[in-house]
Design an enzyme around this catalytic site. Structure first.
Site, PDB file in Angstrom:
ATOM      1  N   ARG A  23       0.822  -1.339  -0.017  1.00  0.00           N
ATOM      2  CA  ARG A  23      -0.107   0.233  -0.054  1.00  0.00           C
ATOM      3  C   ARG A  23       0.965   1.083   0.233  1.00  0.00           C
ATOM      4  O   ARG A  23       0.507   2.209   0.559  1.00  0.00           O
ATOM      5  CB  ARG A  23      -0.910   0.137   1.358  1.00  0.00           C
ATOM      6  CG  ARG A  23      -2.095  -0.799   1.315  1.00  0.00           C
ATOM      7  CD  ARG A  23      -3.044  -0.837   2.127  1.00  0.00           C
ATOM      8  NE  ARG A  23      -3.888  -1.849   2.728  1.00  0.00           N
ATOM      9  CZ  ARG A  23      -4.356  -2.176   3.700  1.00  0.00           C
ATOM     10  NH1 ARG A  23      -3.814  -1.670   4.846  1.00  0.00           N
ATOM     11  NH2 ARG A  23      -4.790  -3.577   3.855  1.00  0.00           N
ATOM     12  N   ARG A  27      -3.368   6.373   1.095  1.00  0.00           N
ATOM     13  CA  ARG A  27      -4.160   7.491   1.916  1.00  0.00           C
ATOM     14  C   ARG A  27      -3.329   8.184   3.075  1.00  0.00           C
ATOM     15  O   ARG A  27      -3.584   9.153   3.312  1.00  0.00           O
ATOM     16  CB  ARG A  27      -5.251   6.999   2.667  1.00  0.00           C
ATOM     17  CG  ARG A  27      -6.430   6.764   1.771  1.00  0.00           C
ATOM     18  CD  ARG A  27      -7.791   6.071   2.619  1.00  0.00           C
ATOM     19  NE  ARG A  27      -7.526   4.660   2.947  1.00  0.00           N
ATOM     20  CZ  ARG A  27      -8.302   4.130   3.819  1.00  0.00           C
ATOM     21  NH1 ARG A  27      -9.352   4.804   4.087  1.00  0.00           N
ATOM     22  NH2 ARG A  27      -8.021   2.849   4.282  1.00  0.00           N
ATOM     23  N   ARG A  36      -7.223  11.351  -5.097  1.00  0.00           N
ATOM     24  CA  ARG A  36      -8.281  10.700  -4.999  1.00  0.00           C
ATOM     25  C   ARG A  36      -9.614  11.508  -5.068  1.00  0.00           C
ATOM     26  O   ARG A  36     -10.654  11.043  -5.538  1.00  0.00           O
ATOM     27  CB  ARG A  36      -8.342  10.022  -3.716  1.00  0.00           C
ATOM     28  CG  ARG A  36      -9.479   9.244  -3.295  1.00  0.00           C
ATOM     29  CD  ARG A  36     -10.250   8.208  -3.763  1.00  0.00           C
ATOM     30  NE  ARG A  36     -11.464   7.803  -3.243  1.00  0.00           N
ATOM     31  CZ  ARG A  36     -12.578   8.222  -3.226  1.00  0.00           C
ATOM     32  NH1 ARG A  36     -12.870   9.306  -3.751  1.00  0.00           N
ATOM     33  NH2 ARG A  36     -13.488   7.586  -2.413  1.00  0.00           N
ATOM     34  N   ASP A  73      -7.152  -2.737  -7.244  1.00  0.00           N
ATOM     35  CA  ASP A  73      -7.744  -2.964  -6.334  1.00  0.00           C
ATOM     36  C   ASP A  73      -7.784  -4.693  -6.545  1.00  0.00           C
ATOM     37  O   ASP A  73      -7.788  -5.210  -7.623  1.00  0.00           O
ATOM     38  CB  ASP A  73      -8.996  -2.764  -6.011  1.00  0.00           C
ATOM     39  CG  ASP A  73      -9.512  -3.060  -4.551  1.00  0.00           C
ATOM     40  OD1 ASP A  73      -9.413  -2.328  -3.629  1.00  0.00           O
ATOM     41  OD2 ASP A  73     -10.376  -4.155  -4.667  1.00  0.00           O
ATOM     42  N   TYR A 153     -14.672 -12.521  -0.464  1.00  0.00           N
ATOM     43  CA  TYR A 153     -15.560 -11.282  -0.644  1.00  0.00           C
ATOM     44  C   TYR A 153     -16.758 -11.456  -1.689  1.00  0.00           C
ATOM     45  O   TYR A 153     -17.866 -11.021  -1.351  1.00  0.00           O
ATOM     46  CB  TYR A 153     -14.515 -10.146  -1.256  1.00  0.00           C
ATOM     47  CG  TYR A 153     -13.454  -9.558  -0.394  1.00  0.00           C
ATOM     48  CD1 TYR A 153     -13.914  -8.658   0.454  1.00  0.00           C
ATOM     49  CD2 TYR A 153     -12.262  -9.854  -0.554  1.00  0.00           C
ATOM     50  CE1 TYR A 153     -13.205  -7.754   1.365  1.00  0.00           C
ATOM     51  CE2 TYR A 153     -11.393  -9.295   0.412  1.00  0.00           C
ATOM     52  CZ  TYR A 153     -11.845  -8.208   0.999  1.00  0.00           C
ATOM     53  OH  TYR A 153     -10.854  -7.681   2.115  1.00  0.00           O
TER      54      TYR A 153
END
Length: 359
Positions: A23, A27, A36, A73, A153
């Protein structure tokens, strides 16, 4: 080109220990948050090759990292299967059509890779941007979720605290779960191979939820299907070896079995002793990891000390072994960006020191 990351994966000599971060484009960087916001949504960002390239390059502009990783992703594959992926602000991913019955499972198919062309276009665009860095260019890592992690998921319909729905299927209808995993393994192999064809120079399989399985179930429902993927991967492209990394969070118990599936490196979380892991794999593959991401909330001196502990734990980098420094999982969104500078510099400095001739 700075290729010490690829050399370490292939257990070839390097001048210092290479480092990249899971990552690393994310963020914690203010420039990522600005991009973003400009994109308007996470999916709009991920599906724009230009913006995916922009955020992939952002950490390389700040830090002397030894690899770039494609910004994407892990749920792009099930999204292309038609399960209806969406991201609600603050709630994480959701699927509109989770796999809950025989009819839905029977209808599942390997997606047309054309539906994922935006990912492959991003790989090509990133490779072009990396080439402009000249001698400072670094390799690009492509990736996918593991067949089991994707299935979590797809069956749960999103994230889960207890994985009750997929584990109920595992124990009561294992045939349905095996069917999902078979399709996922074919899909992941095709997806990673398409990334390689587009220019990815190494690939990584993120088995984020494999460690939630019981012993025995892990081997049948996660490891066996990652082995299928590894067996189908292109190991060469443009006359270069394409190394593969497998990372099961919480998988330290099964380290030897993971190392035996044919991958070039095994990623480790922070619960594993790196020196013992090196002895356990016995030179069969390289290792990647494994600093606790929360160490980056400490001060500079402590971050440097923790880096030294990881490198000393792995030990001298002799012929035929390889170590890529990384965190034991993804970097926290709250990490101070300056802490990453300290980390990267400390890894390179201490790694060089460890390679000096020993008296």
């Amino acid at each position: 080109m700075n290729d010490r990351f690829l050399k370490a994966l292939l257990r070839e000599p390097t001048d210092t220990t290479p480092v990249w971060l899971m990552r690393q484009a994310g963020r914690y960087l203010p420039e990522y948050r600005a991009t973003r916001a400009r994109a308007g949504s996470f999916m709009a960002l991920a599906q724009s090759p230009a913006m995916a390239c922009e955020v992939t390059m952002q950490p390389l502009d700040r830090y002397a990292l030894d690899a770039a990783i494609l910004f994407s992703d892990i749920l792009t594959v099930p999204d292309a299967m038609g399960l209806g992926l969406s991201f609600a602000e603050g709630e994480g991913p959701r699927f509109a059509h989770p796999l809950r019955d025989e009819k839905a499972v029977a209808a599942l198919e390997v997606p047309d890779m054309a539906k994922l062309q935006y990912v492959f276009d991003a790989v090509e665009e990133i490779r072009g941007a990396l080439a402009l860095r000249g001698d400072k260019t670094v390799p690009l890592i492509g990736f996918s979720g593991s067949p089991f992690t994707l299935a979590c998921y797809m069956v749960e319909g999103g994230g889960s605290d207890d994985f009750r729905t997929i584990k109920t299927m595992l124990y009561s209808r294992p045939d349905l779960l095996h069917r999902i995993l078979e399709v996922n393994a074919e899909s992941v192999a095709a997806y990673l191979n398409a990334q390689i064809e587009a220019g990815a120079q190494a690939v990584m399989i993120f088995d984020t939820w494999g460690g939630t399985l019981a012993d025995g179930a892990y081997q049948r429902f996660s490891l066996a299907y990652m082995k299928r993927v590894i067996e189908k991967l292109h190991v060469e492209h443009d006359d270069r070896r394409i190394p593969s990394i497998v990372f099961t969070k919480g998988g330290g118990l099964w380290l030897e079995q993971i190392a035996a599936i044919g991958c070039d490196a095994v990623g480790l979380d922070w619960t594993v002793n790196l020196g013992q892991a090196r002895a356990r794999v016995g030179g069969r593959c390289a290792l990647q990891g494994n600093l606790d991401p929360n160490a980056l909330f400490a001060g500079e001196a402590q971050i440097r000390a923790e880096v030294a502990k990881v490198l000393e734990s792995f030990g001298p980098v002799d012929a035929g072994v390889g170590h890529v420094f990384n965190l034991g999982h993804g970097i926290s969104q709250f990490t101070p960006p300056e802490s990453v500078s300290v980390l990267v510099d400390a890894v390179h400095e201490y790694g060089r020191r460890m390679r000096l001739p020993r008296a």
